[in-house]
Design a protein around this motif. Structure first.
Motif, mmCIF file in Angstrom:
data_model
loop_
_atom_site.group_PDB
_atom_site.id
_atom_site.type_symbol
_atom_site.label_atom_id
_atom_site.label_comp_id
_atom_site.label_asym_id
_atom_site.label_seq_id
_atom_site.Cartn_x
_atom_site.Cartn_y
_atom_site.Cartn_z
ATOM 1 N N TYR A 3 0.996 -1.179 -0.076
ATOM 2 C CA TYR A 3 0.067 0.022 0.066
ATOM 3 C C TYR A 3 0.905 1.451 -0.060
ATOM 4 C CZ TYR A 3 -4.492 2.472 0.988
ATOM 5 O OH TYR A 3 -5.465 3.078 0.956
ATOM 6 N N ARG A 7 -0.445 7.467 0.529
ATOM 7 C CA ARG A 7 -1.895 7.167 0.662
ATOM 8 C C ARG A 7 -2.180 6.602 2.067
ATOM 9 N NH1 ARG A 7 -6.106 3.915 -3.335
ATOM 10 N NH2 ARG A 7 -7.736 4.458 -2.087
ATOM 11 N N LEU A 8 -1.506 5.747 2.762
ATOM 12 C CA LEU A 8 -1.683 5.429 4.046
ATOM 13 C C LEU A 8 -1.802 6.557 5.292
ATOM 14 C CD1 LEU A 8 -1.903 3.223 6.010
ATOM 15 C CD2 LEU A 8 0.502 2.912 6.289
ATOM 16 N N GLU A 11 -4.893 8.769 4.582
ATOM 17 C CA GLU A 11 -5.970 8.096 5.461
ATOM 18 C C GLU A 11 -5.832 8.269 7.059
ATOM 19 O OE1 GLU A 11 -6.308 3.833 4.276
ATOM 20 O OE2 GLU A 11 -6.643 4.408 2.144
ATOM 21 N N TYR A 14 -6.583 11.626 7.802
ATOM 22 C CA TYR A 14 -8.028 12.080 7.640
ATOM 23 C C TYR A 14 -8.858 11.512 9.008
ATOM 24 C CZ TYR A 14 -12.427 12.557 4.816
ATOM 25 O OH TYR A 14 -13.380 13.019 4.115
ATOM 26 N N VAL A 15 -8.459 10.514 9.306
ATOM 27 C CA VAL A 15 -9.349 9.638 10.400
ATOM 28 C C VAL A 15 -8.987 10.199 11.556
ATOM 29 C CG1 VAL A 15 -9.680 7.513 11.515
ATOM 30 C CG2 VAL A 15 -9.754 7.629 9.271
ATOM 31 N N HIS A 31 -7.078 -2.907 6.821
ATOM 32 C CA HIS A 31 -7.235 -1.761 5.712
ATOM 33 C C HIS A 31 -8.437 -1.703 5.178
ATOM 34 C CE1 HIS A 31 -6.832 -0.956 1.318
ATOM 35 N NE2 HIS A 31 -6.173 0.229 1.763
ATOM 36 N N ARG A 34 -10.410 0.587 7.854
ATOM 37 C CA ARG A 34 -9.888 2.053 7.842
ATOM 38 C C ARG A 34 -10.470 2.724 6.645
ATOM 39 N NH1 ARG A 34 -5.011 1.200 7.925
ATOM 40 N NH2 ARG A 34 -4.413 1.079 5.571
ATOM 41 N N LEU A 35 -10.385 1.860 5.542
ATOM 42 C CA LEU A 35 -11.193 2.583 4.252
ATOM 43 C C LEU A 35 -12.651 3.016 4.558
ATOM 44 C CD1 LEU A 35 -9.552 1.095 1.246
ATOM 45 C CD2 LEU A 35 -9.242 3.276 2.055
ATOM 46 N N VAL A 38 -12.801 6.260 6.223
ATOM 47 C CA VAL A 38 -12.514 7.266 5.631
ATOM 48 C C VAL A 38 -13.772 7.423 4.503
ATOM 49 C CG1 VAL A 38 -11.381 7.894 3.515
ATOM 50 C CG2 VAL A 38 -10.164 7.083 5.299
ATOM 51 N N ASN A 39 -14.685 6.526 4.192
ATOM 52 C CA ASN A 39 -15.782 6.834 3.423
ATOM 53 C C ASN A 39 -17.019 7.340 4.365
ATOM 54 O OD1 ASN A 39 -14.511 6.128 0.829
ATOM 55 N ND2 ASN A 39 -15.041 3.801 1.446
#
Length: 52
Positions: A3, A7-8, A11, A14-15, A31, A34-35, A38-39
């Protein structure tokens, strides 16, 4: 396949910014989980901003 580090980091930031979670707690997430967070955050932000 690995990954992308940038990008990691995005994320994680963001969180952490939105939920104020500790780095270790975010890194402990799978993963896919976590995504999903994010969504979910993105959806909340969209609703708060009137769909923009």
């Amino acid at each position: 396949m690995t990954y992308a580090t940038d990008r990691l980091h995005a994320e994680i930031a963001y969180v952490a910014y939105h939920f104020h979670w500790r780095l270790d707690d975010i890194l402990d997430l799978e993963h896919a989980d976590r995504l999903e967070y994010v969504n979910q955050i993105a959806g909340l932000n969209t609703r708060v901003n009137g769909g923009r």
